[in-house]
Motif scaffolding. Structure first.
Motif, PDB file in Angstrom:
ATOM      1  N   GLU A   1       0.832  -1.210   0.000  1.00  0.00           N
ATOM      2  CA  GLU A   1       0.000   0.000   0.000  1.00  0.00           C
ATOM      3  C   GLU A   1       0.864   1.256   0.000  1.00  0.00           C
ATOM      4  O   GLU A   1       0.549   2.231  -0.694  1.00  0.00           O
ATOM      5  CB  GLU A   1      -0.928  -0.005   1.212  1.00  0.00           C
TER       6      GLU A   1
ATOM      7  N   TYR B   1       1.085   4.181  -2.781  1.00  0.00           N
ATOM      8  CA  TYR B   1       0.867   5.578  -2.438  1.00  0.00           C
ATOM      9  C   TYR B   1       2.050   6.442  -2.890  1.00  0.00           C
ATOM     10  O   TYR B   1       1.855   7.578  -3.347  1.00  0.00           O
ATOM     11  CB  TYR B   1       0.617   5.761  -0.939  1.00  0.00           C
TER      12      TYR B   1
ATOM     13  N   SER C   1       1.769   9.565  -5.185  1.00  0.00           N
ATOM     14  CA  SER C   1       2.295  10.858  -4.733  1.00  0.00           C
ATOM     15  C   SER C   1       3.275  11.442  -5.734  1.00  0.00           C
ATOM     16  O   SER C   1       3.222  12.644  -6.036  1.00  0.00           O
ATOM     17  CB  SER C   1       2.996  10.713  -3.376  1.00  0.00           C
TER      18      SER C   1
END
Length: 193
Positions: free
Chosen positions: A80, A84, A88
């Motif tokens: 995860e 991310y 980002s």
């Protein structure tokens, strides 16, 4: 998700926070606690980027210590987190493109023309999210179908994510990956208030 009073008051734990996964909850607590250890006055971007870095690394350590490096809990958190970080990085690149667009705008353009250019670029940034290779396999652009992100949304990534590579490099190269030593170094370098 949370906030820090820098140790002046007991920080709240909201019921919504308890819906997070164990790794995300540990990350949140460690992030907020780091503010009461290291906080540089008038340097919000530095403080939030560093707290994000410490929260991420601290949550990893917590899950490894509690469940082990081969555990489902740790591996899920890592996948995860990797997703991310890809997300980002994409949004940070989008913020750079928006900056370039704003710099090219001039006073001869109408507000409507400027707004149209901005919306078109944000739509491109959002639509290209689906080119990311994520472990979840979902379509990240789906969350923006009814409403596009705004400038504040993109600035959030700068505030919390823009310096992660710098902190990683410093942790690896100067501190051999030892997070405790790195935090001590940072707290000595930046005495709390």
């Amino acid at each position: 998700g949370g906030w820090s009073t820098l140790g002046w008051f007991t920080d709240p734990i909201l019921s919504k926070m308890l819906e997070r996964s164990e790794g995300d909850l540990a990350n949140l607590f460690i992030h907020e606690m780091s503010h009461s250890t290291i906080f540089v006055k008038d340097s919000i971007d530095f403080n939030e980027n560093l707290a994000t870095f410490i929260g991420d690394r601290g949550a990893e350590r917590f899950l490894i210590d509690k469940y082990g490096p081969d555990s489902k809990e740790y591996k899920t958190y890592i996948h995860e987190d990797e997703d991310y970080l890809k997300f980002s990085d994409h949004m940070l690149r989008g913020a750079e493109k928006l900056d370039s667009l704003y710099k090219r705008m001039n006073e001869t353009q109408t507000e409507e023309e400027k707004s149209d250019q901005k919306e078109k670029l944000i739509r491109q940034i959002v639509d290209s999210l689906d080119t990311l290779t994520l472990s979840t396999g979902n379509k990240p652009s789906a969350r923006y179908q009814s409403r596009l992100p705004n400038n504040a949304y993109f600035m959030n990534f700068r505030r919390y994510q823009a310096r992660q590579d710098t902190f990683w490099e410093e942790l690896r190269n100067k501190f051999d990956g030892d997070l405790k030593v790195y935090i001590k170094y940072m707290s000595d370098k930046h005495p709390f208030l």
